[in-house]
Structure formats: structure tokens, C-alpha cells
Design an enzyme around this catalytic site. Structure first.
Site, PDB file in Angstrom:
ATOM      1  N   SER A  25       0.821  -1.215   0.000  1.00 24.17           N
ATOM      2  CA  SER A  25       0.000   0.000   0.000  1.00 24.17           C
ATOM      3  C   SER A  25       0.851   1.259   0.000  1.00 24.17           C
ATOM      4  CB  SER A  25      -0.917   0.037   1.225  1.00 24.17           C
ATOM      5  OG  SER A  25      -1.756  -1.080   1.258  1.00 24.17           O
TER       6      SER A  25
HETATM    7  N1  SAH Z   1      -0.126  -5.490   3.983  1.00 19.80           N
HETATM    8  C1  SAH Z   1       0.667  -5.765   2.806  1.00 19.80           C
HETATM    9  C2  SAH Z   1      -0.036  -5.473   1.507  1.00 19.80           C
HETATM   10  C3  SAH Z   1      -1.105  -6.432   1.247  1.00 19.80           C
HETATM   11  S1  SAH Z   1      -1.537  -6.726  -0.431  1.00 19.80           S
HETATM   12  C4  SAH Z   1       1.985  -5.048   2.835  1.00 19.80           C
HETATM   13  O1  SAH Z   1       2.263  -4.308   3.796  1.00 19.80           O
HETATM   14  O2  SAH Z   1       2.779  -5.223   1.915  1.00 19.80           O
HETATM   15  C5  SAH Z   1      -2.829  -7.861  -0.057  1.00 19.80           C
HETATM   16  C6  SAH Z   1      -2.360  -9.221   0.350  1.00 19.80           C
HETATM   17  O3  SAH Z   1      -3.499  -9.942   0.792  1.00 19.80           O
HETATM   18  C7  SAH Z   1      -1.780 -10.035  -0.815  1.00 19.80           C
HETATM   19  O4  SAH Z   1      -0.505 -10.489  -0.485  1.00 19.80           O
HETATM   20  C8  SAH Z   1      -2.771 -11.180  -0.974  1.00 19.80           C
HETATM   21  O5  SAH Z   1      -2.171 -12.405  -1.362  1.00 19.80           O
HETATM   22  C9  SAH Z   1      -3.358 -11.274   0.422  1.00 19.80           C
HETATM   23  N2  SAH Z   1      -4.658 -11.945   0.520  1.00 19.80           N
HETATM   24  C10 SAH Z   1      -5.716 -11.905  -0.320  1.00 19.80           C
HETATM   25  N3  SAH Z   1      -6.724 -12.653   0.156  1.00 19.80           N
HETATM   26  C11 SAH Z   1      -6.291 -13.208   1.320  1.00 19.80           C
HETATM   27  C12 SAH Z   1      -6.861 -14.066   2.301  1.00 19.80           C
HETATM   28  N4  SAH Z   1      -8.095 -14.574   2.177  1.00 19.80           N
HETATM   29  N5  SAH Z   1      -6.118 -14.405   3.360  1.00 19.80           N
HETATM   30  C13 SAH Z   1      -4.854 -13.930   3.524  1.00 19.80           C
HETATM   31  N6  SAH Z   1      -4.268 -13.097   2.648  1.00 19.80           N
HETATM   32  C14 SAH Z   1      -4.972 -12.728   1.563  1.00 19.80           C
END
Ligand code: SAH
Length: 221
Positions: A69
Site C-alpha cells: 500500500s
Molecule cells: N499489507 C501488505 C499489503 C497487502 S496486499 C503489505 O504491507 O505489503 C494484499 C495481500 O493480501 C496479498 O498479499 C494477498 O495475497 C493477500 N490476501 C488476499 N486474500 C487473502 C486471504 N483470504 N487471506 C490472507 N491473505 C490474503
């Protein structure tokens, strides 16, 4: 000064500029949040080729169609959790591990769930290298939360869901705060839900755009 120290210095200055130009003017005031943003080496959480853009005012790709993000969004969501240092926090969507690192400065323990094993492994490796020892990561469907360690004082979801997954409400402690993007595939509303004496207070924190939360209570695969 050798080359490595000079480089380190450049990133420290970039962090300071990021805080002064992107976070403070947009209303981030919690000192602990600003300090964490000044401390966590965000450039190490992106691909080496993107390091020069790590402190810029936008999200960046981290592989597998996922993103880290925008710095402001990380700071904003973190501030909205109202952490004091003693909390047990659940993060859904570990991604690069950057948000988890920021949280680790503000809470006692961070539990983070990531769906994609390769992404989780990479984050784990980096967080270990940087000695973020109060962060635990598991691979799984984060729409189910992480029942074993519930209840959580704060839950932060960094991927967008069509509706709030019911397990989060069950796993949120009394007085706990949940921050989550809710809405359509391309645009969502950032929502904060507070559990107060069994009642639920829901506030809108503004528009946002996140990648999809994929799972049982999220979007289909
Ligand atoms: N917080 C992260 C950015 C997240 S991007 C950072 O600081 O870099 C969103 C993430 O959520 C992705 O890696 C994706 O694979 C994950 N995601 C999507 N659906 C999910 C689920 N049901 N459970 C766990 N992770 C999930």
C-alpha cells in the site's frame, strides 16, 4: 563515509521527506505512527529495482498481482487502530510484511495471515533478518481470521472484501477496532468497526482501492 552508509542515509532522508510531505500534511498526528514510519526501511520490502520509488506517494507491485500500500494508507489505517503498545493485533494480507513491521512497533504482538505461500515465505525471511520478532505469520485463508489466538484488540485487513467476514466480529475483543476496505472490485470504502459493550459502531473513513481479499468470506478464487 562508505558507500553503504551513504545509501542508508539517503533512505533515512527519504523517510523523513515522506513523513513531512505525505503524512503530516494529511493529518497523521500520532507520534508513535510517525516514528514507526520514520524507522521501518520500506525500501527493503520492495524489489531492488523499485527501491528508488519506495518512499513515493503510491502503492508498488510486490509480485503475484499484489501490492504494498501507499505509505499514507499504511499510516492512516494504523492510526485508526488506536494502538498503545500493549495490543494483540491481527493483520490479514501479509504481502511484503511492511504493514506488519509498522504494527510491530506499535503493538505487543502481531499475527498476520497470508494466502500465497511464496509471498508469506519472503515476508517471513525479511522480518527475521530485520529482527521483527513479535510478528507471527501463517499461510491460510485470512477470511477465517486466526481463531487460535483470538480475541484481538485490533484487526487490520489490507485486502478488500465485498462484506465484513463474520469471523472478524467474533474474534474482535470487547473494545476492539477492525479496519477493513469493504465494497466492489475496484473501489471500496475504508470502514472502522468498534465493538462496544456488545454493540457495533461502524464508521466510514473514506474511499480507497485495494486488491481483492480472496477466500471463503471474500471474493471467489
Ligand atoms: N499489507 C501488505 C499489503 C497487502 S496486499 C503489505 O504491507 O505489503 C494484499 C495481500 O493480501 C496479498 O498479499 C494477498 O495475497 C493477500 N490476501 C488476499 N486474500 C487473502 C486471504 N483470504 N487471506 C490472507 N491473505 C490474503
Amino acid at each position: 563515509m562508505n558507500f553503504r552508509t551513504a545509501k542508508k542515509d539517503i533512505y533515512a532522508r527519504a523517510r523523513k521527506t515522506m513523513v513531512e510531505e505525505q503524512l503530516v500534511p494529511r493529518g497523521i498526528t500520532q507520534k508513535e505512527v510517525l516514528d514507526a514510519m520514520l524507522t521501518v526501511p520500506r525500501h527493503l520490502f520492495v524489489d531492488p529495482g523499485l527501491r528508488g520509488q519506495a518512499y513515493s506517494d503510491f502503492p508498488l507491485p510486490i509480485g503475484d498481482g499484489q501490492t504494498i500500500s501507499q505509505p499514507f494508507m499504511v499510516a492512516y489505517m494504523t492510526e485508526k487502530l488506536r494502538l498503545t503498545g500493549t495490543e494483540k493485533v491481527l493483520e490479514i494480507g501479509t504481502g511484503s510484511g511492511y504493514q506488519a513491521a509498522v504494527l510491530s512497533h506499535l503493538a505487543a504482538q502481531v499475527f498476520s495471515v497470508e494466502r500465497i505461500p511464496a509471498i508469506a515465505a519472503k515476508a517471513r525471511k525479511l522480518l527475521d533478518k530485520l529482527h521483527y520478532s513479535n510478528v507471527v505469520i501463517k499461510v491460510g485463508d485470512g477470511t477465517l481470521g486466526w481463531p487460535e489466538y483470538a480475541p484481538y484488540d485490533a484487526i487490520i485487513v489490507t485486502a478488500a472484501a465485498p462484506e465484513v467476514p463474520p469471523p472478524y466480529m467474533e474474534q474482535l475483543a470487547e473494545g476492539g477496532r477492525l479496519v477493513i476496505p469493504v465494497g466492489g472490485e475496484f473501489m471500496q470504502d475504508l470502514v472502522r468497526i468498534t465493538k462496544k459493550k456488545g454493540a457495533i459502531v461502524r464508521e466510514s473513513l473514506g474511499g480507497c482501492r485495494f486488491v481483492k481479499l480472496v477466500g471463503k468470506y471474500g471474493w471467489p478464487e
